[in-house]
Design a protein around this motif. Sequence first.
Motif, mmCIF file in Angstrom:
data_model
loop_
_atom_site.group_PDB
_atom_site.id
_atom_site.type_symbol
_atom_site.label_atom_id
_atom_site.label_comp_id
_atom_site.label_asym_id
_atom_site.label_seq_id
_atom_site.Cartn_x
_atom_site.Cartn_y
_atom_site.Cartn_z
ATOM 1 N N THR A 1 3.366 66.022 -3.342
ATOM 2 C CA THR A 1 3.643 64.752 -4.000
ATOM 3 C C THR A 1 2.544 64.470 -5.014
ATOM 4 O O THR A 1 1.366 64.495 -4.688
ATOM 5 N N ASN A 2 2.942 64.206 -6.237
ATOM 6 C CA ASN A 2 1.995 63.966 -7.323
ATOM 7 C C ASN A 2 1.793 62.463 -7.495
ATOM 8 O O ASN A 2 2.734 61.744 -7.849
ATOM 9 N N SER B 1 4.335 58.762 -9.068
ATOM 10 C CA SER B 1 4.843 57.890 -8.021
ATOM 11 C C SER B 1 6.010 57.051 -8.532
ATOM 12 O O SER B 1 6.057 56.673 -9.703
ATOM 13 N N ASP C 1 -1.018 66.489 -1.051
ATOM 14 C CA ASP C 1 -1.864 65.346 -1.380
ATOM 15 C C ASP C 1 -2.464 64.795 -0.091
ATOM 16 O O ASP C 1 -1.774 64.185 0.724
ATOM 17 N N GLU D 1 6.465 56.172 -2.041
ATOM 18 C CA GLU D 1 6.271 57.399 -1.268
ATOM 19 C C GLU D 1 5.698 57.108 0.118
ATOM 20 O O GLU D 1 6.050 57.779 1.101
ATOM 21 N N SER E 1 8.634 63.683 2.172
ATOM 22 C CA SER E 1 7.707 64.621 1.540
ATOM 23 C C SER E 1 7.041 65.521 2.566
ATOM 24 O O SER E 1 7.027 65.236 3.771
ATOM 25 N N GLU F 1 3.948 65.831 2.855
ATOM 26 C CA GLU F 1 2.821 65.046 3.388
ATOM 27 C C GLU F 1 3.266 64.234 4.598
ATOM 28 O O GLU F 1 2.550 64.138 5.605
ATOM 29 N N VAL G 1 8.603 68.180 -5.178
ATOM 30 C CA VAL G 1 8.785 67.375 -3.980
ATOM 31 C C VAL G 1 10.258 67.062 -3.766
ATOM 32 O O VAL G 1 10.709 66.903 -2.620
ATOM 33 N N GLU G 2 11.033 67.020 -4.828
ATOM 34 C CA GLU G 2 12.471 66.797 -4.678
ATOM 35 C C GLU G 2 13.131 67.963 -3.956
ATOM 36 O O GLU G 2 14.087 67.780 -3.200
ATOM 37 N N ARG H 1 12.603 67.359 -0.322
ATOM 38 C CA ARG H 1 13.518 66.342 0.201
ATOM 39 C C ARG H 1 14.924 66.903 0.388
ATOM 40 O O ARG H 1 15.646 66.488 1.302
#
Length: 405
Positions: free
Chosen positions: A17-18, A22, A93, A157, A205, A207, A295-296, A299
């Motif tokens: 995740t960047n 966000s 992250d 997020e 995510s 994370e 990150v998509e 998901r």
Amino acid sequence: MTAPLGYGAQPRAPFATNPDKSHGRLFPEPESPTRTPFQRDRDRIIHSTAFRRLKHKTQVFVYHEGDHFRTRLTHTIEVSQIARSLARALRLDEDLAECLALAHDLGHTPFGHEGEDVMDACMAPYGGFDHNAQSLRVVTSLERRYAEFDGLNLSWETLEGLVKHNGPLVGPDGAPLGKFAGSELPFAIRAHSQRQDLRLDTWPSAEAQAAAIADDIAYDAHDLDDGLRAGLLRIEQIREVPFFASILDEVDARYPNLEEPRRIHEIVRRSITRMVEDVIREAVTRIAAAAPASVEDVRAAPGALVAFSAEMARAEGEVKAFLFANLYRHPDVLAVRRKVSQVTRELFEAYFADPALMPEEWRRGLEDAATDRRARRVCDFIAGMTDRFAMDEHRRLFDHTPDLG
């Protein structure tokens, strides 16, 4: 073991995740010049009232049983350490993983899972109770510190990872999954979904997945630790579990005649290490197979990418079954659970019958409120209590408060 994806200051993985991308906050705010959105979320959680209360909320043993047993706060800190380690190894992250670990238990009632079970029973006619959903309610509504909004106004997020702690909540058709299958989602999640789409049908995510499995690792190992140190479990007894038996053999072979406190610690620390290293290896394998580029993609994956191997998942299931049968259902633990069940239930009944018994800020506006609104307010009040405050309130209202000793 050297983690395949490396430790230290490594470039963020493409599927991490960047924070620069966000999805933002429900109430727009200027960005911080010194902190990423997830660092800011973490700081808001740490400074919240709900986080401080974790110090006096039960993990397994209630507050009077000793200063060295874990509370929700110490458990949360341990989960955050493991989550950060996993995130670092997988080049995720770290701040988001830590943030989710720190927030995951904010919605827990006093008296551990017994308090949650009683609250769910009391709230059954009014939408039920779930501590994950209550954590969402805490950070989106019940924390009232800021001038411009209720809650902590955390990033999308963070809220996504918090609400999907155990994976997707609904299927593609919108029907609830998992423990909510055939029923409906908890009130707090349904209410928030009307304000913000957290994409409940996808995996969270990586994370969030790291924080969730860190929770499993921490309470498996540390509940064992507390159970052994409390004398409710015996070291030789844990040989019933092959996972623990192999670790115990390893410790005894290397350190013959080791004094018991050190022996216990060696078992616990090696349990955590084995589980963490297994998750890293398995995650690397799953990531390589899925090849997520964003990150998509995480998901949209058909399953979790950060998980135990099949072998470790079986072993971890055996650990949970052992702890349930021998620690959580130990006669001494059950005796206390029955008493705190009475305390929780009677508090709910008293406040529901007469909201004037609650502080003014909690009873305000309930004079002519519908019963479901009154019940939810009472639930919120009790869920935020520490063990100690709940006992004090029961003594204030009743003359038969049980002795937990």
